[in-house]
Design a protein around this motif. Structure first.
Motif, PDB file in Angstrom:
ATOM      1  N   THR A   1      47.665 -86.895 -41.452  1.00 21.87           N
ATOM      2  CA  THR A   1      48.459 -87.557 -40.417  1.00 21.87           C
ATOM      3  C   THR A   1      49.902 -87.792 -40.837  1.00 21.87           C
ATOM      4  O   THR A   1      50.841 -87.490 -40.091  1.00 21.87           O
ATOM      5  CB  THR A   1      47.806 -88.905 -40.036  1.00 21.87           C
ATOM      6  N   ARG A   2      50.104 -88.324 -42.029  1.00 19.45           N
ATOM      7  CA  ARG A   2      51.460 -88.677 -42.463  1.00 19.45           C
ATOM      8  C   ARG A   2      52.346 -87.444 -42.583  1.00 19.45           C
ATOM      9  O   ARG A   2      53.482 -87.432 -42.085  1.00 19.45           O
ATOM     10  CB  ARG A   2      51.403 -89.426 -43.796  1.00 19.45           C
ATOM     11  N   THR A   3      51.838 -86.396 -43.234  1.00 17.71           N
ATOM     12  CA  THR A   3      52.641 -85.174 -43.400  1.00 17.71           C
ATOM     13  C   THR A   3      52.901 -84.501 -42.059  1.00 17.71           C
ATOM     14  O   THR A   3      54.015 -84.034 -41.793  1.00 17.71           O
ATOM     15  CB  THR A   3      51.921 -84.203 -44.356  1.00 17.71           C
ATOM     16  N   ALA A   4      51.885 -84.444 -41.203  1.00 15.83           N
ATOM     17  CA  ALA A   4      52.057 -83.831 -39.888  1.00 15.83           C
ATOM     18  C   ALA A   4      53.115 -84.561 -39.079  1.00 15.83           C
ATOM     19  O   ALA A   4      53.975 -83.939 -38.432  1.00 15.83           O
ATOM     20  CB  ALA A   4      50.723 -83.815 -39.148  1.00 15.83           C
ATOM     21  N   ALA A   5      53.085 -85.899 -39.113  1.00 11.24           N
ATOM     22  CA  ALA A   5      54.071 -86.684 -38.366  1.00 11.24           C
ATOM     23  C   ALA A   5      55.481 -86.463 -38.910  1.00 11.24           C
ATOM     24  O   ALA A   5      56.443 -86.346 -38.142  1.00 11.24           O
ATOM     25  CB  ALA A   5      53.703 -88.167 -38.434  1.00 11.24           C
ATOM     26  N   GLU A   6      55.597 -86.371 -40.241  1.00  9.88           N
ATOM     27  CA  GLU A   6      56.918 -86.157 -40.850  1.00  9.88           C
ATOM     28  C   GLU A   6      57.494 -84.809 -40.435  1.00  9.88           C
ATOM     29  O   GLU A   6      58.670 -84.699 -40.079  1.00  9.88           O
ATOM     30  CB  GLU A   6      56.785 -86.217 -42.374  1.00  9.88           C
ATOM     31  N   LEU A   7      56.647 -83.770 -40.438  1.00 11.74           N
ATOM     32  CA  LEU A   7      57.126 -82.432 -40.100  1.00 11.74           C
ATOM     33  C   LEU A   7      57.484 -82.323 -38.619  1.00 11.74           C
ATOM     34  O   LEU A   7      58.469 -81.677 -38.253  1.00 11.74           O
ATOM     35  CB  LEU A   7      56.064 -81.393 -40.468  1.00 11.74           C
ATOM     36  N   SER A   8      56.709 -82.942 -37.761  1.00  9.20           N
ATOM     37  CA  SER A   8      57.010 -82.870 -36.328  1.00  9.20           C
ATOM     38  C   SER A   8      58.275 -83.637 -35.995  1.00  9.20           C
ATOM     39  O   SER A   8      59.006 -83.271 -35.063  1.00  9.20           O
ATOM     40  CB  SER A   8      55.834 -83.399 -35.506  1.00  9.20           C
TER      41      SER A   8
ATOM     42  N   GLU B   1      57.137 -71.348 -33.427  1.00 11.94           N
ATOM     43  CA  GLU B   1      56.516 -72.616 -33.058  1.00 11.94           C
ATOM     44  C   GLU B   1      55.347 -72.839 -34.009  1.00 11.94           C
ATOM     45  O   GLU B   1      54.607 -71.897 -34.331  1.00 11.94           O
ATOM     46  CB  GLU B   1      55.995 -72.565 -31.622  1.00 11.94           C
ATOM     47  N   VAL B   2      55.194 -74.078 -34.461  1.00 10.45           N
ATOM     48  CA  VAL B   2      54.117 -74.392 -35.408  1.00 10.45           C
ATOM     49  C   VAL B   2      53.270 -75.516 -34.820  1.00 10.45           C
ATOM     50  O   VAL B   2      53.800 -76.552 -34.398  1.00 10.45           O
ATOM     51  CB  VAL B   2      54.677 -74.815 -36.779  1.00 10.45           C
ATOM     52  N   PHE B   3      51.962 -75.303 -34.802  1.00  5.94           N
ATOM     53  CA  PHE B   3      51.021 -76.286 -34.273  1.00  5.94           C
ATOM     54  C   PHE B   3      50.151 -76.794 -35.425  1.00  5.94           C
ATOM     55  O   PHE B   3      49.481 -75.995 -36.094  1.00  5.94           O
ATOM     56  CB  PHE B   3      50.171 -75.663 -33.174  1.00  5.94           C
ATOM     57  N   LEU B   4      50.175 -78.092 -35.651  1.00 10.89           N
ATOM     58  CA  LEU B   4      49.483 -78.689 -36.786  1.00 10.89           C
ATOM     59  C   LEU B   4      48.257 -79.477 -36.328  1.00 10.89           C
ATOM     60  O   LEU B   4      48.274 -80.116 -35.272  1.00 10.89           O
ATOM     61  CB  LEU B   4      50.420 -79.639 -37.536  1.00 10.89           C
TER      62      LEU B   4
ATOM     63  N   TYR C   1      61.317 -81.197 -37.398  1.00 11.26           N
ATOM     64  CA  TYR C   1      61.576 -79.898 -36.773  1.00 11.26           C
ATOM     65  C   TYR C   1      61.175 -79.928 -35.300  1.00 11.26           C
ATOM     66  O   TYR C   1      60.043 -80.315 -34.958  1.00 11.26           O
ATOM     67  CB  TYR C   1      60.801 -78.793 -37.490  1.00 11.26           C
ATOM     68  N   ASP C   2      62.076 -79.464 -34.445  1.00 10.14           N
ATOM     69  CA  ASP C   2      61.817 -79.469 -33.009  1.00 10.14           C
ATOM     70  C   ASP C   2      60.631 -78.596 -32.628  1.00 10.14           C
ATOM     71  O   ASP C   2      59.904 -78.894 -31.676  1.00 10.14           O
ATOM     72  CB  ASP C   2      63.056 -78.983 -32.244  1.00 10.14           C
ATOM     73  N   GLY C   3      60.440 -77.490 -33.346  1.00  9.66           N
ATOM     74  CA  GLY C   3      59.391 -76.548 -32.983  1.00  9.66           C
ATOM     75  C   GLY C   3      58.024 -76.845 -33.561  1.00  9.66           C
ATOM     76  O   GLY C   3      57.103 -76.037 -33.420  1.00  9.66           O
ATOM     77  N   VAL C   4      57.868 -78.003 -34.217  1.00  7.20           N
ATOM     78  CA  VAL C   4      56.588 -78.356 -34.834  1.00  7.20           C
ATOM     79  C   VAL C   4      55.906 -79.433 -33.994  1.00  7.20           C
ATOM     80  O   VAL C   4      56.509 -80.470 -33.691  1.00  7.20           O
ATOM     81  CB  VAL C   4      56.787 -78.844 -36.277  1.00  7.20           C
ATOM     82  N   GLN C   5      54.657 -79.197 -33.618  1.00  3.42           N
ATOM     83  CA  GLN C   5      53.905 -80.152 -32.803  1.00  3.42           C
ATOM     84  C   GLN C   5      52.582 -80.474 -33.483  1.00  3.42           C
ATOM     85  O   GLN C   5      51.965 -79.606 -34.104  1.00  3.42           O
ATOM     86  CB  GLN C   5      53.622 -79.572 -31.424  1.00  3.42           C
ATOM     87  N   VAL C   6      52.146 -81.712 -33.343  1.00  2.82           N
ATOM     88  CA  VAL C   6      50.832 -82.125 -33.834  1.00  2.82           C
ATOM     89  C   VAL C   6      49.861 -82.085 -32.663  1.00  2.82           C
ATOM     90  O   VAL C   6      50.108 -82.689 -31.617  1.00  2.82           O
ATOM     91  CB  VAL C   6      50.874 -83.538 -34.441  1.00  2.82           C
ATOM     92  N   CYS C   7      48.758 -81.360 -32.828  1.00  5.81           N
ATOM     93  CA  CYS C   7      47.781 -81.203 -31.754  1.00  5.81           C
ATOM     94  C   CYS C   7      46.749 -82.323 -31.776  1.00  5.81           C
ATOM     95  O   CYS C   7      46.593 -83.039 -32.774  1.00  5.81           O
ATOM     96  CB  CYS C   7      47.080 -79.855 -31.885  1.00  5.81           C
TER      97      CYS C   7
END
Length: 253
Positions: free
Chosen positions: A37-44, A29-32, A47-53
């Protein structure tokens, strides 16, 4: 190593996430952080296991391994007031920021490890320098292409300075291409040929012989390669490169 947090979502953070999530085995699980903002949103979204905090403190609290990847100039603003428990493992990938300084900023007893991940961790092909050696952090980077622990922070800074030479290599190839275009070769043909030449050079680096041996074996005495090496890469040119690296190393320290 099931929960990884990343503060500072730029190019290196993106490469780390892609390498971890696209690689073999179950991804963590990856927490960003919301920074980037743009890169974090793209990664979340990818990938199902990626979340933006919601904020950086939430990244800290949800992670077992915390990667700090903000720019050196932004470190105080991004990290001020964070509470990092001593049971966390913190990976410092900020260029020119030592672990002693980071410990003062965070006021934590957590294990701190410096690392130099390169963009090719996204393909799990980058050897990552670490200091000090740490079983969890070294295992993380072994998964991304390999870990190379070093004995002290002085050695770490030397290898960090070497990373500053990467884009010079691209500029060298671009200059060769431009020279060929100036002599009438179509741009696409020149570009294709230069890439082909140096892709072959890159593959030869898998050979275990020394770099000096490889250079010698690619030369014919008084041939074309020897002529360019000895006339363009003369002692003055070599000394200029050494001075530039020394100046960069001084800044990193």
């Amino acid at each position: 190593m099931k929960r990884i947090g990343i503060i500072g979502v730029g190019k290196i953070a993106r490469a780390l996430v892609v390498g971890l999530c696209d690689g073999p085995g179950e991804p963590p699980e990856v927490f960003l952080s919301p920074r980037g903002t743009r890169t974090a949103a793209e990664l979340s979204a990818r990938y199902d296991g990626v979340q933006v905090c919601a904020d950086n403190q939430q990244v800290v609290e949800r992670s077992e391994v915390l990667i700090i990847a903000v720019r050196r100039a932004d470190r105080h603003e991004a990290l001020a007031g964070l509470r990092v428990d001593g049971n966390k493992t913190v990976v410092n990938v900020m260029s020119g920021v030592g672990n002693d300084e980071l410990r003062r900023i965070l006021a934590t007893d957590a294990a701190l490890v410096r690392a130099i991940p390169l963009p090719s961790v996204s393909e799990r092909r980058s050897v990552t320098v670490t200091f000090p050696s740490h079983p969890v952090v070294d295992a993380l980077f072994e998964r991304l292409g390999g870990a190379q622990p070093v004995a002290d922070e002085a050695a770490f800074d030397v290898l960090s300075a070497l990373t500053g030479a990467q884009t010079t290599h691209y500029a060298y190839l671009a200059t060769l291409t431009s020279w060929a275009v100036g002599h009438g070769i179509p741009a696409d043909a020149a570009d294709r040929y230069v890439r082909s030449l140096f892709q072959g050079v890159g593959r030869s680096l898998n050979d275990e012989r020394s770099l000096d041996q490889l250079a010698a074996e690619h030369e014919t005495p008084k041939g074309n390669n020897e002529r360019i090496r000895t006339t363009w890469f003369a002692p003055a040119n070599s000394e200029a490169l050494t001075r530039a690296l020394d100046d960069l190393l001084a800044d990193l320290k």
